[in-house]
Design a protein around this motif. Structure first.
Motif, mmCIF file in Angstrom:
data_model
loop_
_atom_site.group_PDB
_atom_site.id
_atom_site.type_symbol
_atom_site.label_atom_id
_atom_site.label_comp_id
_atom_site.label_asym_id
_atom_site.label_seq_id
_atom_site.Cartn_x
_atom_site.Cartn_y
_atom_site.Cartn_z
ATOM 1 N N VAL A 89 0.836 -1.200 0.000
ATOM 2 C CA VAL A 89 0.000 0.000 0.000
ATOM 3 C C VAL A 89 0.874 1.255 0.000
ATOM 4 O O VAL A 89 1.872 1.340 0.708
ATOM 5 C CB VAL A 89 -0.938 -0.004 1.238
ATOM 6 C CG1 VAL A 89 -1.737 1.284 1.319
ATOM 7 C CG2 VAL A 89 -1.868 -1.206 1.191
ATOM 8 N N ASN A 90 0.486 2.219 -0.814
ATOM 9 C CA ASN A 90 1.153 3.516 -0.926
ATOM 10 C C ASN A 90 2.584 3.442 -1.455
ATOM 11 O O ASN A 90 3.388 4.332 -1.197
ATOM 12 C CB ASN A 90 1.138 4.273 0.410
ATOM 13 C CG ASN A 90 -0.259 4.555 0.881
ATOM 14 O OD1 ASN A 90 -1.151 4.860 0.080
ATOM 15 N ND2 ASN A 90 -0.503 4.422 2.170
ATOM 16 N N LYS A 91 2.903 2.385 -2.173
ATOM 17 C CA LYS A 91 4.216 2.244 -2.803
ATOM 18 C C LYS A 91 3.991 1.959 -4.288
ATOM 19 O O LYS A 91 2.949 1.438 -4.677
ATOM 20 C CB LYS A 91 5.017 1.089 -2.189
ATOM 21 C CG LYS A 91 5.344 1.280 -0.723
ATOM 22 C CD LYS A 91 6.325 2.409 -0.521
ATOM 23 C CE LYS A 91 6.704 2.546 0.936
ATOM 24 N NZ LYS A 91 7.522 3.705 1.202
ATOM 25 N N PRO A 92 4.987 2.288 -5.136
ATOM 26 C CA PRO A 92 4.818 2.003 -6.569
ATOM 27 C C PRO A 92 4.633 0.511 -6.830
ATOM 28 O O PRO A 92 5.137 -0.325 -6.070
ATOM 29 C CB PRO A 92 6.122 2.493 -7.196
ATOM 30 C CG PRO A 92 6.902 3.175 -6.134
ATOM 31 C CD PRO A 92 6.269 2.878 -4.811
ATOM 32 N N GLY A 93 3.922 0.162 -7.895
ATOM 33 C CA GLY A 93 3.714 -1.231 -8.256
ATOM 34 C C GLY A 93 5.025 -1.982 -8.367
ATOM 35 O O GLY A 93 6.009 -1.465 -8.894
ATOM 36 N N GLY A 94 5.040 -3.193 -7.863
ATOM 37 C CA GLY A 94 6.248 -4.004 -7.922
ATOM 38 C C GLY A 94 7.370 -3.465 -7.059
ATOM 39 O O GLY A 94 8.550 -3.660 -7.355
ATOM 40 N N PHE A 95 7.033 -2.795 -5.961
ATOM 41 C CA PHE A 95 8.032 -2.144 -5.109
ATOM 42 C C PHE A 95 9.140 -3.091 -4.662
ATOM 43 O O PHE A 95 10.294 -2.707 -4.575
ATOM 44 C CB PHE A 95 7.323 -1.542 -3.885
ATOM 45 C CG PHE A 95 8.200 -0.717 -3.001
ATOM 46 C CD1 PHE A 95 8.764 0.468 -3.453
ATOM 47 C CD2 PHE A 95 8.464 -1.116 -1.697
ATOM 48 C CE1 PHE A 95 9.572 1.243 -2.627
ATOM 49 C CE2 PHE A 95 9.260 -0.351 -0.865
ATOM 50 C CZ PHE A 95 9.819 0.833 -1.333
#
Length: 163
Positions: A89-95
């Motif tokens: 959550v709240n991180k870029p996709g594929g973090f």
């Protein structure tokens, strides 16, 4: 020389679980370090994090943690390479997966660029929030290898995550 603090803590904890270390590419730049981890802990798997370095980039190689040297180390140590493709959550996709996570596989309909990418680089465990889709795609594309009856027995363990 004193044993590493983690090894001391594990000894105090006793049995009944499996310790699987986490290595991330912001701290580990050489696959040889996994050999040291293997000597110290003899893990069944090592979780490898390929941090996403920007909102627009996808890892092209998987970095040093998913290199040929790392795969060779895993074979020598008889442990699994573990890739994380689930969303945070709240991180870029594929973090945790160099941009090549579940969002790319499912929302963008590019499973080959996510799960296939990690399987091609030696991942034998993929942690995902999309297990049904991942299993179906991996099986249909020849990446899923069924367990055999000669599996090494392990202590019964419960899973837990600290991240």
């Amino acid at each position: 020389m004193e044993p590493p603090a983690a090894k001391v803590a594990l000894a105090k904890a006793g049995g009944g679980f499996q310790f699987m270390p986490i290595l991330a590419d912001d701290a580990v730049h050489d696959a040889a370090f996994a050999g040291e981890v293997d000597k110290a802990f003899a893990p069944r798997a090592i979780e490898l994090i390929d941090w996403r370095n920007g909102a627009e980039t996808l890892t092209a190689t998987g970095g040093p943690l998913f290199s040929t040297r790392m795969r060779a180390s895993a074979v020598r140590g008889d442990w699994h390479l573990w890739a994380d493709t689930y969303a945070i959550v709240n991180k870029p996709g594929g973090f945790l997966a160099g941009g090549r996570g579940d969002e790319l596989a499912v929302a963008a309909s590019l499973p080959r660029e996510a799960w296939g990418f990690w399987a091609d680089r030696g991942a034998t465990i993929i942690q995902t929030d999309e297990p049904k889709a991942a299993i179906e795609w991996l099986a249909a594309n020849g990446f899923r290898v069924p367990y055999t009856t000669d599996i090494k027995s392990a202590e019964p363990a419960h899973t837990a995550s600290i991240n």
